[in-house]
Design an enzyme around this catalytic site. Structure first.
Site, PDB file in Angstrom:
ATOM      1  CB  SER A 186      -0.835   0.004   1.278  1.00  0.00           C
ATOM      2  OG  SER A 186      -1.439   1.268   1.477  1.00  0.00           O
ATOM      3  CE1 TYR A 234      -3.512  -2.581   5.485  1.00  0.00           C
ATOM      4  CE2 TYR A 234      -3.222  -0.229   5.149  1.00  0.00           C
ATOM      5  CZ  TYR A 234      -3.468  -1.487   4.635  1.00  0.00           C
ATOM      6  OH  TYR A 234      -3.648  -1.657   3.276  1.00  0.00           O
TER       7      TYR A 234
END
Ligand code: NAP
Length: 253
Positions: free
Chosen positions: A131, A144
């Site tokens: 990401s 995360y």
């Protein structure tokens, strides 16, 4: 030609399965929600195999590998993953473990098992889904962001190792910004800007993967953000990220 896609029951994983099938690949799809996988299997035009597996459990990761290791897979897409928004101390310890198990441990184990097989036949592609979050610390989504930093740097290092071995196994890492999938619901966030369409992100990712590109940034604004961040002190980056994350938190009703 065959591809294994993890996290194929929704979002990016579903699109990877559909696009690769359109390109003529036989498909193996896996996730926990078998009903969703079966629905997807009906839309796939090539041969398809459905395997239910919870990748937060090591024994299920190994069982997945054992079920497909003789299938002559050419492409591994390590896509399964999830995030959680909020102060780190506010969500349960079980979420921490599950996130590390899915986003890191399962991805690492599947990469190792398939990389060894791919090295033996001297061909194959491994695409790991990280990401844009992997490029920075992420207050209010601390864990995360950190798991995605692992995926990013792990994949970059393996790309180099494969080159050092002069092998024909290719690593790529996909680093999207916000994409319109079920990710938000699970992470308890609402994007400030509309997310990109998952089919477009996947089309771009596969084009770049087949061109053997290492780091794949599918959106122009994300490319610019990553470039801009390379000139910024990390405290400034954290001030911006924490503000963005705070604006995205969805309160439990
Ligand atoms: N959407 C975004 O904005 C965005 C941005 C950057 C990166 N990403 C990354 O893109 C990848 C795909 O996410 P998405 O956006 O497509 O979200 P999504 O629609 O929520 O899909 C996530 C997939 O991961 C699977 N998964 C989650 N936990 C699992 C577990 N314990 N065992 C097996 N499978 C599991 C889910 O399947 P089941 O629930 O059926 O198990 C689902 O198929 C993730 O790695 C995510 O971090 C997303």
């Amino acid at each position: 030609m065959k591809a294994l896609i993890t996290g194929a029951s929704s979002g990016l994983g579903e699109q990877f399965a559909l696009k690769l099938s359109d390109m003529g690949y036989d498909i193996i799809i896996t996730a926990r929600r078998e009903d969703k996988l079966e629905q997807l299997a009906k839309k796939i035009k090539t041969n398809v195999m459905v395997i239910k597996a919870d990748l937060s459990k090591e024994e299920e990761v190994i069982s997945l590998y054992n079920q497909v290791k003789d299938q002559n897979i050419d492409i591994l897409i390590n896509n399964a993953g999830f995030g959680m928004c909020g102060y780190f101390d506010s969500y349960p310890d079980t979420t921490d473990k599950e996130m590390i198990n899915v986003n890191i441990t399962a991805l690492c184990l599947l990469t190792k098992l398939f990389y060894r097989d791919f090295l033996k036949k001297d061909k194959g592609y491994i695409l790991n889904v990280a990401s844009v979050a992997g490029f920075m610390p992420g207050p209010l989504m601390a864990q995360y962001y950190a798991t995605k930093a692992y995926v990013l740097n792990f994949t970059r290092a393996l790309y180099k190792e494969a080159k050092m071995k002069k092998s024909n196994v290719y690593f790529s890492v996909l680093c999207p910004g916000p994409v319109d999938t079920e990710f938000n619901k699970r992470a308890k966030v609402k994007f400030a800007l509309p997310g990109a369409k998952s089919d477009r992100v996947v089309k771009y990712a596969l084009t770049k993967m087949f061109k053997r590109k290492l780091t794949i940034l599918p959106q122009t604004r994300i490319k610019l953000a990553v470039l801009g961040m390379s000139f910024m002190p990390s405290k400034v980056i954290m001030a911006v990220t924490s503000r963005v994350q705070k604006s995205k938190i969805v309160k439990d009703s």
